[in-house]
Motif scaffolding. Structure first.
Motif, mmCIF file in Angstrom:
data_model
loop_
_atom_site.group_PDB
_atom_site.id
_atom_site.type_symbol
_atom_site.label_atom_id
_atom_site.label_comp_id
_atom_site.label_asym_id
_atom_site.label_seq_id
_atom_site.Cartn_x
_atom_site.Cartn_y
_atom_site.Cartn_z
ATOM 1 N N MET A 170 -3.797 0.506 -2.947
ATOM 2 C CA MET A 170 -3.467 -0.884 -2.643
ATOM 3 C C MET A 170 -3.024 -1.526 -3.952
ATOM 4 N N TYR A 229 -6.346 1.678 5.435
ATOM 5 C CA TYR A 229 -7.067 2.446 4.417
ATOM 6 C C TYR A 229 -7.308 3.885 4.858
ATOM 7 N N THR A 262 0.848 -1.187 0.000
ATOM 8 C CA THR A 262 0.000 0.000 0.000
ATOM 9 C C THR A 262 0.885 1.238 0.000
ATOM 10 N N MET A 307 -9.967 3.025 -0.896
ATOM 11 C CA MET A 307 -8.668 2.746 -1.487
ATOM 12 C C MET A 307 -8.797 2.521 -2.992
ATOM 13 N N GLN A 361 -3.594 5.330 3.837
ATOM 14 C CA GLN A 361 -2.995 4.930 2.564
ATOM 15 C C GLN A 361 -4.051 5.026 1.469
#
Length: 328
Positions: free
Chosen positions: A227, A221, A152, A288, A224
């Protein structure tokens, strides 16, 4: 005289009853792990306990200690050596013997069937891995699954290995991994897992890598954006008991333990795979961006350099045996 004889007879009967009660007392098996009760580790131990109760009712009492109640995984290994702990679910095989870092090498597993062939087939290779652990004092009840690991990132997607250039990424403190990520151009930073979320939040690092289940349960998540489905490695976990505990068990209980362990191992692997597959869409729902067009072949050059670098430590024959496992 009759009273004295009767008293002796009573004492003997009482003694036999006491001995019988002692013999019938359940053996306690204390099993520790560091994950929360919602994790598949706990379900693995509970499933093992359920199966063992069917096969050997009342003979072994399995007590689970989740959520790092008894310390760290390193302390579990020490406790089993000292006799203060009987078993654990851990992922520290490389710490037990550096040859077992073969299971941690990047890009070494092709797919799930390949992992099964290496660790769950009963093959000569599978037995060799088990024997390495046994020689170091640990009986493997089963090799489990955490899933393929993905990277990630906060600021940009990764579609090839060179996209990692200059990225500060947290990785486990596993020597071959540090080497591999350097080959891919990243700045790998070993860090205790408990510190990762805050380090991502504060910008100390801007990337990390883990299977989807851990990414989701750790709420990465929130800190970040991307993914990236790199599937660059798949570190297994293992359910072990100490060799001293194992060797004290009578043969029929050893058989029952392994039967229960196999059933619960297969359930853990199945649960982990189903969970990881389903969580990718849930991570997308959490905001994400899922990057699924990753050029995985671009990671192979750095992986091959890692195999060569650690061939003397792990053993080139063992590395090749894992690479070739399950091929027609």
């Amino acid at each position: 005289m009759r009273v004295r004889i009767a008293g002796l007879a009573f004492a003997c009967v009482a003694g036999l009853a006491s001995t019988s009660a002692f013999a019938a007392k359940a053996i306690v098996l204390r099993v520790a792990h560091a994950m929360p009760e919602s994790h598949s580790y706990q379900k693995w131990v509970e499933g093992f306990r359920t199966e063992l109760d069917k096969l050997a009712p009342g003979r072994i009492e399995v007590k689970a200690f989740p959520s790092a109640q008894l310390g760290t995984e390193t302390e579990y290994l020490e406790g089993m050596k000292l006799g203060t702990l009987d078993g654990a679910v851990v992922g520290r095989h490389g710490q037990i013997d550096p040859r077992l870092d073969v299971l941690n090498l990047p890009m070494i597993f092709r797919d799930e069937a390949h992992k099964d062939a290496v660790m769950r087939s009963g093959s000569a290779l599978n037995q060799q891995l088990d024997q390495i652990m046994y020689d170091k004092g640990y009986k493997v009840l089963g090799w489990g699954e955490l899933g393929f690991r993905d990277i990630t990132t906060r600021d940009k997607p990764l579609r090839k290995a060179s996209d990692l250039a200059g990225i500060d990424i947290r990785v486990p403190n596993v020597a071959p991994w540090l080497y591999a990520f350097k080959q891919w151009g990243a700045n790998p930073t070993p860090m205790d897992f408990s510190e990762v979320y805050s380090a991502l939040q504060q910008g100390v690092i801007n990337a990390q890598e883990n299977p989807p289940e851990i990414i989701y349960t750790s709420k990465f998540y929130e800190v970040q954006k991307y993914m990236n489905l790199t599937h660059h490695a798949s570190i297994p976990c293992e359910f072990v008991v100490s060799r001293r505990f194992w060797e004290k068990l009578p043969g029929d209980l050893q058989t029952a333990v392994m039967q229960a362990a196999t059933v619960s191992r297969d359930a853990q692997v199945r649960l982990s795979r189903e969970s990881n597959a389903g969580l990718i869409s849930q991570l997308r729902d959490k905001g994400m961006t899922i990057v699924d067009d990753v050029d995985r072949d671009s990671f192979r050059e750095g992986a091959q350099k890692t195999y060569a670098q650690y061939g003397d430590v792990i053993g080139t024959a063992l590395i090749q045996a894992v690479v070739d496992a399950g091929k027609p």
